[in-house]
Design a protein around this motif. Sequence first.
Motif, short mmCIF file in Angstrom:
data_model
loop_
_atom_site.label_atom_id
_atom_site.label_comp_id
_atom_site.label_asym_id
_atom_site.label_seq_id
_atom_site.Cartn_x
_atom_site.Cartn_y
_atom_site.Cartn_z
N GLY A 189 0.75 -1.15 -0.06
CA GLY A 189 -0.14 -0.07 -0.10
C GLY A 189 0.97 1.26 0.18
N ARG A 190 2.15 1.23 -0.06
CA ARG A 190 2.96 2.35 -0.06
C ARG A 190 2.94 3.11 -1.19
N SER A 191 2.93 4.22 -1.11
CA SER A 191 2.57 4.96 -2.74
C SER A 191 3.61 5.95 -3.03
N GLY A 192 3.94 6.48 -4.25
CA GLY A 192 4.91 7.44 -4.44
C GLY A 192 4.43 8.36 -5.90
N LYS A 193 5.25 8.97 -6.25
CA LYS A 193 4.80 9.82 -7.32
C LYS A 193 5.27 9.45 -8.78
N ILE A 194 4.81 9.24 -9.65
CA ILE A 194 4.97 8.67 -11.00
C ILE A 194 5.25 9.75 -11.74
N VAL A 195 6.26 10.07 -12.51
CA VAL A 195 6.58 11.11 -13.49
C VAL A 195 6.57 10.36 -14.89
N HIS A 196 5.49 10.58 -15.56
CA HIS A 196 5.28 10.19 -16.96
C HIS A 196 6.13 10.76 -17.96
N ALA A 197 7.08 10.37 -18.29
CA ALA A 197 8.20 10.89 -19.16
C ALA A 197 7.81 10.49 -20.47
N SER A 198 8.15 11.23 -21.39
CA SER A 198 7.64 10.77 -22.83
C SER A 198 9.32 11.08 -23.58
N PHE A 199 9.19 10.43 -24.69
CA PHE A 199 10.34 10.39 -25.32
C PHE A 199 10.09 10.16 -26.94
N PRO A 200 10.43 11.11 -27.68
CA PRO A 200 10.04 10.82 -29.38
C PRO A 200 11.05 9.57 -29.79
N LEU A 201 10.37 8.39 -29.74
CA LEU A 201 11.25 7.26 -30.36
C LEU A 201 10.19 6.56 -30.97
N SER A 202 10.39 6.09 -32.15
CA SER A 202 9.48 5.01 -32.85
C SER A 202 10.25 3.92 -33.42
N GLU A 203 9.39 2.99 -33.77
CA GLU A 203 9.91 1.65 -34.35
C GLU A 203 10.81 1.73 -35.44
N SER A 204 10.72 2.74 -36.42
CA SER A 204 11.39 3.17 -37.64
C SER A 204 12.86 3.86 -37.18
N ASP A 205 12.85 4.20 -35.82
CA ASP A 205 14.25 4.83 -35.60
C ASP A 205 15.17 3.70 -35.06
N VAL A 206 14.66 2.31 -34.88
CA VAL A 206 15.46 1.30 -34.39
C VAL A 206 16.18 0.21 -35.18
#
Length: 345
Positions: A189-206
């Motif tokens: 039950g312990r909780s915390g803060k989630i930082v929803h990070a985003s990063f512009p990366l798509s399958e075609s970059d890999v």
Amino acid sequence: AEDEADPEELARREYVAGYQGVWVFVEQTEGEAARVSWELMGKGKELAAKLGVELCAVVMGHKVEHLCHEAFTYGADKAYLLDQPVLEYYRTYPYLDALCHLIERYKPEIVLMGATGMGRDLAGAVATRVKTGLTADCTGLDIDPKRNLMQTRPAFGGNIMATIMCDRFRPQMATVRSHVMPMPAQTAGRSGKIVHASFPLSESDVFTKVLQVIRDSKAGHVDIAGAEFIVSGGRGMMAKENFAILQELADELGGVVGASRSAVDAGWMPGDRQVGQTGKTVRPKIYIACGISGAIQHLVGMQDSDLIIAINRDKEAPIFEVASYGIVGDLFEVVPAITATLREL
Ligand code: FAD
């Protein structure tokens, strides 16, 4: 006082102060975290408390938000989450880009990872990219009075313990093997803060593509690192067939068979059963060493077991120095006798 006046030292302090927080990279496969990540969470909590900073989990993958919540139960205060399809399966490049992106943006002072296949690949690549140091396979981590991370690991074939510091660069990066740090208690039950990070990366970059995932269903594959009872054999076993007596004892205990490097090099046991510096680190409830001399490189992999029983016909064998109980005798008599006694119980 000398330090105060030194412009180089002042510049170092200013640079170092720009980095804050202890990060643990949560390694996951198909949404399940590697045990070592939670072990590191325990150590990370201790380091973060000494520094007076937050402990943060770094969770990457696809549909893995639940791991942030799991990380909180193991002590994380915050979780950086990068959840996107391109990160579903581990591949060096998208993970490297993604983790470097987070490091450059949020500037942690310490980044810890498991010394697993994934962690070893990723940690080295990240350290190189962000131009910092990395200490692999640490067995101890602590904070010095100048707030540097003291990273201790065996060196020179395990003959000395070296403490390494990276005082001029940040983040300070280390990998630790599974079962070296104790598993922390979980607080439901312990909780915390989630930082929803985003990063512009798509399958075609890999460049590397995952075409198919074939699960390792190899019969007989055992995880010695997670076993509670291990019966290990060394050169004293004399031949591959003789490991059958260790298997019988292991079966009786509900455990697995491990081996020294000599036994693995001789082809008597597969490499994934090797215990020691270049094998696995184990912490079972009972470790029974049969015909193993106790070279330092073997000891570093098993000396933290709860109970160690050594069977060796040489009473001077160094294994007896770490053993809780020692039996000086011929293993070909002693091992079957123990198995027979257990069967009678
Ligand atoms: P030995 O040292 O030959 O010992 C055999 C023992 O069996 C002896 O003590 C003997 O008295 C006993 N014995 C023989 N017959 C009987 C009998 N019938 N009954 C009872 N006892 C008997 N080693 C590892 O194990 N793991 C590692 O990860 C590892 N990494 C290494 C990394 C480096 C860089 C180096 C240099 C070495 C590494 N080693 C490792 C090797 C290590 O130094 C030892 O050589 C090795 O552990 C010895 O294996 P052993 O104890 O089985 O064999």
